[in-house]
Scaffold this motif. Structure first.
Motif, PDB file in Angstrom:
ATOM      1  N   UNK A  98       3.703  -5.582   7.660  1.00 58.40           N
ATOM      2  CA  UNK A  98       2.856  -4.398   7.638  1.00 58.40           C
ATOM      3  C   UNK A  98       1.400  -4.773   7.369  1.00 58.40           C
ATOM      4  N   UNK A  99       0.538  -3.833   7.670  1.00 58.66           N
ATOM      5  CA  UNK A  99      -0.881  -4.012   7.387  1.00 58.66           C
ATOM      6  C   UNK A  99      -1.206  -3.313   6.057  1.00 58.66           C
ATOM      7  N   UNK A 100      -2.323  -3.679   5.380  1.00 54.43           N
ATOM      8  CA  UNK A 100      -3.037  -4.926   5.628  1.00 54.43           C
ATOM      9  C   UNK A 100      -2.126  -6.118   5.417  1.00 54.43           C
ATOM     10  N   UNK A 101      -2.459  -7.207   6.055  1.00 58.97           N
ATOM     11  CA  UNK A 101      -1.565  -8.363   6.124  1.00 58.97           C
ATOM     12  C   UNK A 101      -1.198  -8.915   4.746  1.00 58.97           C
ATOM     13  N   UNK A 102      -2.148  -8.882   3.814  1.00 57.30           N
ATOM     14  CA  UNK A 102      -1.899  -9.398   2.461  1.00 57.30           C
ATOM     15  C   UNK A 102      -2.951  -8.835   1.519  1.00 57.30           C
ATOM     16  N   UNK A 103      -2.923  -9.280   0.267  1.00 61.77           N
ATOM     17  CA  UNK A 103      -3.894  -8.803  -0.714  1.00 61.77           C
ATOM     18  C   UNK A 103      -5.306  -9.276  -0.402  1.00 61.77           C
ATOM     19  N   UNK A 173      -1.320   2.698  -3.180  1.00 61.75           N
ATOM     20  CA  UNK A 173      -2.474   2.462  -2.309  1.00 61.75           C
ATOM     21  C   UNK A 173      -3.796   2.425  -3.057  1.00 61.75           C
ATOM     22  N   UNK A 174      -3.844   2.979  -4.267  1.00 59.71           N
ATOM     23  CA  UNK A 174      -5.084   2.956  -5.044  1.00 59.71           C
ATOM     24  C   UNK A 174      -5.057   1.909  -6.145  1.00 59.71           C
ATOM     25  N   UNK A 184      -9.603   2.281   1.232  1.00 58.91           N
ATOM     26  CA  UNK A 184     -10.278   1.551   2.299  1.00 58.91           C
ATOM     27  C   UNK A 184      -9.383   0.447   2.845  1.00 58.91           C
ATOM     28  N   UNK A 185      -8.669  -0.240   1.983  1.00 57.00           N
ATOM     29  CA  UNK A 185      -7.769  -1.304   2.444  1.00 57.00           C
ATOM     30  C   UNK A 185      -6.596  -0.726   3.234  1.00 57.00           C
ATOM     31  N   UNK A 186      -6.142   0.443   2.854  1.00 51.23           N
ATOM     32  CA  UNK A 186      -5.002   1.065   3.516  1.00 51.23           C
ATOM     33  C   UNK A 186      -5.387   1.712   4.838  1.00 51.23           C
ATOM     34  N   UNK A 219     -12.360   0.846  -5.458  1.00 51.29           N
ATOM     35  CA  UNK A 219     -13.501   1.444  -4.782  1.00 51.29           C
ATOM     36  C   UNK A 219     -13.053   2.693  -3.995  1.00 51.29           C
ATOM     37  N   UNK A 220     -13.910   3.714  -3.975  1.00 55.54           N
ATOM     38  CA  UNK A 220     -13.610   4.903  -3.172  1.00 55.54           C
ATOM     39  C   UNK A 220     -14.683   5.161  -2.122  1.00 55.54           C
ATOM     40  N   UNK A 221     -15.694   4.292  -2.067  1.00 53.97           N
ATOM     41  CA  UNK A 221     -16.695   4.366  -1.004  1.00 53.97           C
ATOM     42  C   UNK A 221     -17.090   2.954  -0.612  1.00 53.97           C
TER      43      UNK A 221
END
Length: 332
Positions: A98-103, A173-174, A184-186, A219-221
């Motif tokens: 799954x994406x993102x591929x890793x941390x 996800x957060x 953002x990563x998700x 981060x949220x922005x």
């Protein structure tokens, strides 16, 4: 050696697998989902019964080493992608993760190296790379309908969802230790990856990330600029605590522009000085299916045509790492 049929084992039975991905493995010719795993055994058993899967496990190692499993789909949060990918590779089994591929980018490189040593392919679930909507955009660009591409602009923001307001039980996800970053990563990863597919790899990045609303620690922005290897410039803004939802990408050329959304189903718009055209694409129920079809074709014919690999997935992680690294430094 090409497989006659790809028998899949799936690690993780969360929401993404219910409709988006899981059923696709059963619908693609020469493909079958034969085993699923979830740490809570009764939930794995329930998923298997509801989706017509013959086997279920509560232990990932057992699934990976099952001789009836030819390839492994990893549908867990990114925090466990590396460990499961390396285990599957050592078992000699192709990986679809799954994406993102890793941390982070460093973990991606470890995954790529493990699969290279084991001589097994590594695919990443950036499924938009195989969907008709985005293939149409790529066709328009390759046909030079907007002339020479100059830059791409992304604006994506949304209201804070109810689940992210729950500080006692926040979604994974957060939580950066599970997801690599915030939303953002998700979500932002999808846009950065499809832009890489359409315009070529990103080579230079400058960005700023911060937490404005304080709903969670990540981060949220995120705002940033980047340059592609092709010379095209890009600018992007992502905000997850705004007053409404917006999802717009514009690719600007010397003769026109292409406007499209990453997540929405609004038409792809072509605008030039001479005309305006649009193309509509129906929603795909099992969004992974077109990409799974490409993967299965590769594994059963020995071809190498799948557009989303460990190498491309890692580039997306690298771009995200660069965009948020100022916030990571502040958190230390």
């Amino acid at each position: 050696m090409a497989l006659a049929k790809v028998r899949w084992g799936m690690i993780g039975c969360g929401d993404v697998t219910e409709v988006k991905s899981g059923p696709a493995f059963q619908r693609v010719p020469k493909s079958e989902l034969v085993a699923v795993m979830r740490r809570t055994g009764n939930l794995a058993e329930d998923y298997a019964k509801r989706h017509g899967v013959r086997k279920w496990y509560d232990d990932a190692d057992a699934l990976i080493n099952d001789p009836e499993v030819d390839a492994v789909y990893i549908a867990t949060p990114p925090s466990s992608h590396k460990v499961y990918t390396i285990k599957a590779a050592k078992a000699g089994k192709p990986v679809y993760v799954e994406k993102p591929m890793a941390l982070n980018f460093a973990e991606c490189n470890e995954m790529i190296a493990a699969c290279k040593v084991a001589k097994v392919p590594l695919y990443v679930a950036y499924y938009r790379r195989a969907q008709p909507k985005f293939l149409k955009i790529k066709e328009l660009l390759e046909n030079n309908v907007i002339g020479d591409v100059r830059f791409v602009s992304t604006t994506q923001y949304q209201k804070a969802a109810e689940d992210v307001l729950n500080k006692q039980n926040p979604p994974w996800r957060t939580q950066p230790e599970l997801s690599g970053g915030g939303l953002f990563f998700d979500l932002g990863c999808h846009t950065l990856d499809i832009l890489g597919f359409l315009l070529g790899s990103i080579k230079d990045v400058q960005g700023f990330a911060s937490n404005q609303a304080g709903y969670y620690h990540a981060e949220d922005i995120v705002t940033g600029t980047y340059q592609f290897e092709s010379g095209v410039h890009g600018v992007g803004s992502w905000c997850f605590s705004a007053y409404e939802d917006v999802d717009t990408n514009e690719i600007i050329g010397s003769k026109g522009k292409i406007t499209f959304s990453t997540f929405g189903h609004n038409p792809v718009m072509l605008t030039t000085s001479c005309k305006t055209e649009q193309w509509e694409f129906p929603a795909i129920q099992h969004v992974h299916q077109p990409l799974v079809e490409r993967i299965v074709a590769d594994l059963t014919t020995g071809s190498d045509q799948t557009p989303s690999t460990g190498v491309t997935g890692a580039r997306t992680n690298w771009a995200m790492d660069e965009l948020v690294k100022n916030n990571k430094k502040l958190q230390k």
